[in-house]
Design an enzyme around this catalytic site. Structure first.
Site, short mmCIF file in Angstrom:
data_model
loop_
_atom_site.label_atom_id
_atom_site.label_comp_id
_atom_site.label_asym_id
_atom_site.label_seq_id
_atom_site.Cartn_x
_atom_site.Cartn_y
_atom_site.Cartn_z
CD GLU A 198 33.14 -14.34 -23.15
OE1 GLU A 198 33.09 -14.77 -21.98
OE2 GLU A 198 33.08 -13.12 -23.43
CG ASP B 61 29.50 -14.63 -23.17
OD1 ASP B 61 29.78 -15.77 -23.57
OD2 ASP B 61 29.66 -14.25 -22.00
CG ASP C 38 38.58 -14.76 -13.86
OD1 ASP C 38 39.22 -14.44 -12.85
OD2 ASP C 38 37.39 -14.44 -14.05
CD GLU D 42 33.72 -17.54 -18.78
OE1 GLU D 42 32.94 -17.84 -17.87
OE2 GLU D 42 33.48 -16.65 -19.61
CG HIS E 176 35.95 -14.20 -17.40
ND1 HIS E 176 35.82 -14.88 -16.20
CD2 HIS E 176 34.69 -14.05 -17.87
CE1 HIS E 176 34.55 -15.13 -15.96
NE2 HIS E 176 33.84 -14.63 -16.96
CG HIS F 153 26.94 -17.01 -21.15
ND1 HIS F 153 27.84 -16.64 -20.18
CD2 HIS F 153 26.13 -15.94 -21.35
CE1 HIS F 153 27.60 -15.40 -19.80
NE2 HIS F 153 26.58 -14.95 -20.50
#
Length: 380
Positions: free
Chosen positions: A215, A188, A264, A241, A291, A190
């Protein structure tokens, strides 16, 4: 049956609040849902209260009609706070529908496509050795077949990129060494890598370690830039997400900017929209790895959708073995050896424990930061 009231409840968990929604009917059946904790959580509660005025007196079983009302009656539909409120209410409506029918939600979504739900855990640490040891502990404790890590300690200064890359490779190498060649390891970023060319370089560095997916290598606002990254690596790119509704995911998929999508359920539009997003993705041969960083009711809602769709891959899972999660529900979903059991109870199969909520009152919070060795923050 008519909706008589909608209530919002808060509790505190780790570094954020959890937002639970209860839809009450005049026949004594109530449904529970969960909204996304966006930071200004009071704004989500205020939006739920605003939507309550539209929904009171309506039949809670007309979920599609109510979803369209909440979305289209808003002057500018979409957006973080509105979609969080809609998603939480929608999940609660499906809980009511399942209870009224005496069936679990997955049965109303078309039945099971699988018998259990694969999950992945998280590995964290401030050094290569620490993150690798934590990855091993997570796998041994929860028997996951996949883990996700955050190897890039991003700072605010682009000239630090070489040290960021060097440290990132040390971390992914250490995790692969300790977990072996057969474990799925997701990475990830972010959405913190500043530019597409740096994201491509990071992906090239990761390729020999065969990640399950990378990700959010870039932020999702510019889908063409994300597609550029996807075209220049063999690693499956995952994102979603920060996206809402079938329309935003259609734009992502039509550009071939992601090989795996991560909607999500607490912000993309609830169960109703999640099922549609999965169908759009299926037409592009793209699987879902939802997510799921929120609470136990969000996990339950995800499990029902993941059970009923053909293109499910793996579910992010925060263990429901901590006090702040155990106290707020009657009983979390059963979990064993890296898999979640699909519940058979009517509705979502999980209830709010309102007395337990009082043990964990909400607090003001903001998104926390991690710090690299130079003291520069990287957003989680």
């Amino acid at each position: 049956m008519q909706i008589s009231a909608i209530h919002t409840y808060f509790s505190k968990e780790a570094h954020r609040n959890l937002i639970f929604i209860e839809v009450v009917t005049d026949e004594g059946i109530s449904g529970v849902g969960e909204a996304y904790s966006v930071g200004p959580d009071e704004a989500v509660a205020a939006t739920v209260k605003h939507l309550e005025a539209w929904l009171v007196g309506k039949d809670p079983l007309d979920i599609e009609r109510l979803w369209q009302m909440m979305y289209n009656f808003s002057r500018f539909p979409g957006g973080l706070i509105l979609m969080s409120a809609i998603s939480g209410i929608d999940i609660a409506l499906w809980d009511i529908k399942g209870k009224a029918a005496g069936l679990p939600v997955w049965a109303l979504l078309g039945g099971k496509a699988r018998d259990k739900i694969r999950t992945y855990g998280h590995a964290e640490g401030s050094s290569a050795g620490e993150i690798a040891e934590n990855a091993k502990k997570v796998v041994e404790k929860y028997r996951h077949t996949a883990v996700k890590c955050f190897p890039f300690m991003m700072g605010e200064s682009i000239p630090l990129w070489r040290s960021i890359m060097h440290e990132g490779e040390k971390r992914i190498h250490a995790i692969r060494e300790i977990l072996g060649p057969e474990m799925d390891i997701a990475v990830d970023a972010h959405a913190a890598i500043p530019t597409p060319y740096q994201a491509i370089e990071a992906a090239k560095m990761l390729e020999p370690y065969h990640p399950m997916f990378m990700e959010e290598p870039t932020r999702p606002e510019n889908l063409d830039s994300l597609a550029r990254v996807a075209r220049n690596t063999t690693i499956p790119i995952a994102t979603g997400e920060m996206l809402y509704t079938k329309w935003e995911f259609k734009e992502l998929l039509s550009r071939e900017a992601a090989s795996i999508i991560q909607p999500d359920i607490c912000i993309a539009g609830g169960i109703t929209e999640m099922k549609k997003i999965a169908a759009v993705a299926e037409s592009y041969y793209v699987p879902l790895a939802p997510h799921n960083p929120m609470g136990p009711i969000a996990t339950a809602a995800n499990v029902h959708v993941c059970a009923a769709i053909p293109n499910f891959l793996v579910l992010e899972y925060l263990p429901d073995d901590k006090e702040e999660r155990l106290d707020v529900v009657d009983k979390p979903l059963e979990f064993a050896d890296g898999w979640l059991k699909i519940p058979d109870r009517p509705g979502l199969g999980i209830e709010l424990n309102k007395e337990g909520l009082a043990k964990h009152p909400p607090k003001y919070w903001h998104r926390p930061f991690r710090y690299n060795q130079d003291g520069l923050p990287g957003v989680i």
